[in-house]
Enzyme design. Structure first.
Site, PDB file in Angstrom:
ATOM      1  N   CYS A  75      26.066  63.575  91.829  1.00 35.44           N
ATOM      2  CA  CYS A  75      26.652  63.349  93.280  1.00 35.44           C
ATOM      3  C   CYS A  75      27.560  64.178  93.797  1.00 35.44           C
ATOM      4  O   CYS A  75      28.305  65.028  92.961  1.00 35.44           O
ATOM      5  CB  CYS A  75      27.212  61.964  93.330  1.00 35.44           C
ATOM      6  SG  CYS A  75      26.197  60.461  93.165  1.00 35.44           S
ATOM      7  N   GLN A 263       9.039  57.446  95.582  1.00 35.77           N
ATOM      8  CA  GLN A 263      10.254  57.570  96.022  1.00 35.77           C
ATOM      9  C   GLN A 263      11.308  56.928  95.384  1.00 35.77           C
ATOM     10  O   GLN A 263      11.017  56.072  94.732  1.00 35.77           O
ATOM     11  CB  GLN A 263      10.131  57.167  97.786  1.00 35.77           C
ATOM     12  CG  GLN A 263       9.603  57.831  98.594  1.00 35.77           C
ATOM     13  CD  GLN A 263      10.275  59.085  98.892  1.00 35.77           C
ATOM     14  OE1 GLN A 263      11.261  59.653  98.281  1.00 35.77           O
ATOM     15  NE2 GLN A 263       9.581  59.953  99.702  1.00 35.77           N
ATOM     16  N   ASN A 297       1.323  55.726  99.649  1.00 36.98           N
ATOM     17  CA  ASN A 297       2.316  55.244 100.434  1.00 36.98           C
ATOM     18  C   ASN A 297       2.565  55.073 101.970  1.00 36.98           C
ATOM     19  O   ASN A 297       2.849  54.073 102.321  1.00 36.98           O
ATOM     20  CB  ASN A 297       3.715  56.125  99.922  1.00 36.98           C
ATOM     21  CG  ASN A 297       4.904  55.496 100.381  1.00 36.98           C
ATOM     22  OD1 ASN A 297       5.271  54.287  99.936  1.00 36.98           O
ATOM     23  ND2 ASN A 297       5.937  56.203 101.219  1.00 36.98           N
ATOM     24  N   ASP A 362       3.166  65.018 104.613  1.00 36.86           N
ATOM     25  CA  ASP A 362       4.324  64.640 103.904  1.00 36.86           C
ATOM     26  C   ASP A 362       4.421  65.538 102.474  1.00 36.86           C
ATOM     27  O   ASP A 362       4.130  64.945 101.431  1.00 36.86           O
ATOM     28  CB  ASP A 362       4.352  62.988 103.110  1.00 36.86           C
ATOM     29  CG  ASP A 362       5.487  62.802 102.591  1.00 36.86           C
ATOM     30  OD1 ASP A 362       6.489  63.277 102.421  1.00 36.86           O
ATOM     31  OD2 ASP A 362       5.184  61.784 101.722  1.00 36.86           O
ATOM     32  N   CYS A 389      11.183  66.773 102.835  1.00 34.26           N
ATOM     33  CA  CYS A 389      12.225  66.490 101.966  1.00 34.26           C
ATOM     34  C   CYS A 389      12.882  67.794 101.838  1.00 34.26           C
ATOM     35  O   CYS A 389      13.974  68.295 101.110  1.00 34.26           O
ATOM     36  CB  CYS A 389      11.743  66.118 100.678  1.00 34.26           C
ATOM     37  SG  CYS A 389      10.583  67.323  99.869  1.00 34.26           S
TER      38      CYS A 389
END
Length: 433
Positions: A75, A263, A297, A362, A389
């Protein structure tokens, strides 16, 4: 030590300030803050710096919840309020679109976001025997390091997976191949949690029994990978629940293998699929392309609307999973899957697929440049929804669609698929005038 006022965040969530015409990137600094910093890398036009002290904090600054924050590289933004993170990612998207592609959408969509903790249903964790730290370590790499963080819990993993970290350390330390087990991949599905172990030496009989005992005690499924991705097999328990995720709004359940791309954030993925379908607006009788379709998806929700869908993907394994999922969900008659390398797309290969009323794109981080370059200026789909992304490659591809292909850039918005990280996903809509 120099002092600066932070103007904004860059795509790696570093604060940006300036000194005598030079851009300074300061780790862990937030917009609006006055900070003291120390540079650790100097180049002619920029410097990289560590945060030394916050002299005037941002109202968005919060105390990181994770005890490993600052050491673990998993993170980068826990010091920022989650709602402020979402707003910052929206700005990163807008800045990328303009500075890279010189394009602006007519409308900015509300950003998509969800729960900031316990969201990560997919994770690849490194494993290493480190005697001076008490044995086996399992976790993400340390910040800007090849070392493994000494993680005893992880707040972005589902709680039941976080609770497995210490028992797994004990398990791996007891294996005869403890020094030949470099990683474990976690996949949390609707019905089971899978742990895929990468092993560089065969297990001994005692090792196998230890894994079986652990699986039954902690209600997990072990898969093993002795060589490449094709060598993966289910080890224990052999019969049992399958690995899958659901899209309840579309009455769909999609099976996947632990090595398949899906995902990581199931909750945000559901919202993303819903938003994508609303923007694409598939109608019965339309023929729609789903480029880089993966295991379906978006393909299967589009088919559920009554449209006919052609899903194209470079991975034969994912295409096979897509076909199986279409059949299992009663949609085989509305879906056609094909294998093709869309990074080498040509006018002829795209034309061979036939005319499409609409298109969903995508792609992975590399974007879809070769695809958008060969979309016809006159006969291309009247609407394109692009799920990205990587804001940089979206901006590049948007410039082609708007500048070369004559599309209107109708809308765009950020998607916070990975809270507390700098990763920005997004969705964009293009239409023929």
């Amino acid at each position: 030590m120099p002092i600066g006022t932070i103007e904004s965040l860059d795509h790696e969530a570093r604060g940006i300030t300036r000194l005598e015409g030079k851009t300074i990137f300061v780790d862990a600094a937030l917009p609006g803050e006055v900070v003291e910093y120390a540079s650790f890398r100097r180049k002619p036009s920029y410097e990289l710096a560590h945060l030394v002290a916050v002299l005037k904090p941002s109202t968005a600054r919060v105390e990181p919840r994770c005890p490993h924050y600052g050491i673990c590289g998993g993170c980068a933004m826990q010091h920022m309020d989650p709602s402020a993170q979402v707003a910052a990612k929206q700005r990163v998207l807008e800045d990328s679109l303009w500075h890279i592609g010189r394009v602006r959408p007519e409308t900015m969509l509300p950003p998509i976001h969800g729960a900031p903790w316990g969201y990560r249903h997919r994770a690849r964790l490194a494993v290493r025997q480190v005697s001076k730290k008490g044995g086996v370590l399992i976790g993400f790499h340390e910040w800007r390091s090849s070392y493994i963080a000494d993680m005893r819990s992880c707040l972005i993993l589902p709680p039941h997976v976080s609770a497995l970290l210490m028992p797994l350390r004990e398990l791996f330390a007891a294996l005869s191949i403890a020094e030949r087990l470099p990683q474990v991949e976690v996949s949390v599905g609707e019905h089971c949690t899978v742990l895929l172990l990468r092993i560089l030496e065969p297990l001994k009989a005692r090792d196998e029994q230890l894994l079986r005992d652990f699986a039954e005690r902690h209600d997990v499924v072990f898969y093993l990978q002795p060589k490449g991705p094709d060598s993966v097999y289910r080890f224990h328990p052999l019969p049992g629940p399958r690995l899958s995720y659901t899209l309840p709004e579309f009455d769909l359940e999609l099976d996947f293998k632990p090595t398949d791309f899906t995902q990581v954030n199931h909750a945000v993925n559901r919202v993303l699929v819903r938003r994508t379908l609303r923007l694409l607006d598939p109608l019965p009788g339309e023929r729609i392309a789903d480029m880089f379709c993966g295991l379906g998806n978006f393909t299967l929700p589009i088919a559920r609307s009554g449209a006919t869908v052609v899903g194209v993907e470079g991975s034969e394994g994912l295409v096979q999973r897509g076909r199986e999922n279409a059949t299992a969900n009663g949609l085989a008659d509305r879906v056609e899957f094909g294998v093709a390398n869309l990074f080498e797309c040509s006018e002829a290969s795209l034309a061979a697929l036939g005319h499409f009323d609409k298109m969903l794109i995508d792609p992975p981080r590399e974007g879809a440049l070769e695809l958008v370059k060969v979309i016809g200026q006159q006969d291309g789909p009247r609407r394109i929804v692009y799920v990205s992304c990587n804001p940089a490659t979206l901006a590049r591809d948007a410039a082609v669609l708007v500048g070369n292909k004559g599309y209107r850039f109708v809308a765009a918005g950020a998607v916070n698929m990975f809270p507390h990280t700098a990763h920005v996903e997004s969705i964009a809509v293009f239409e023929r005038p």
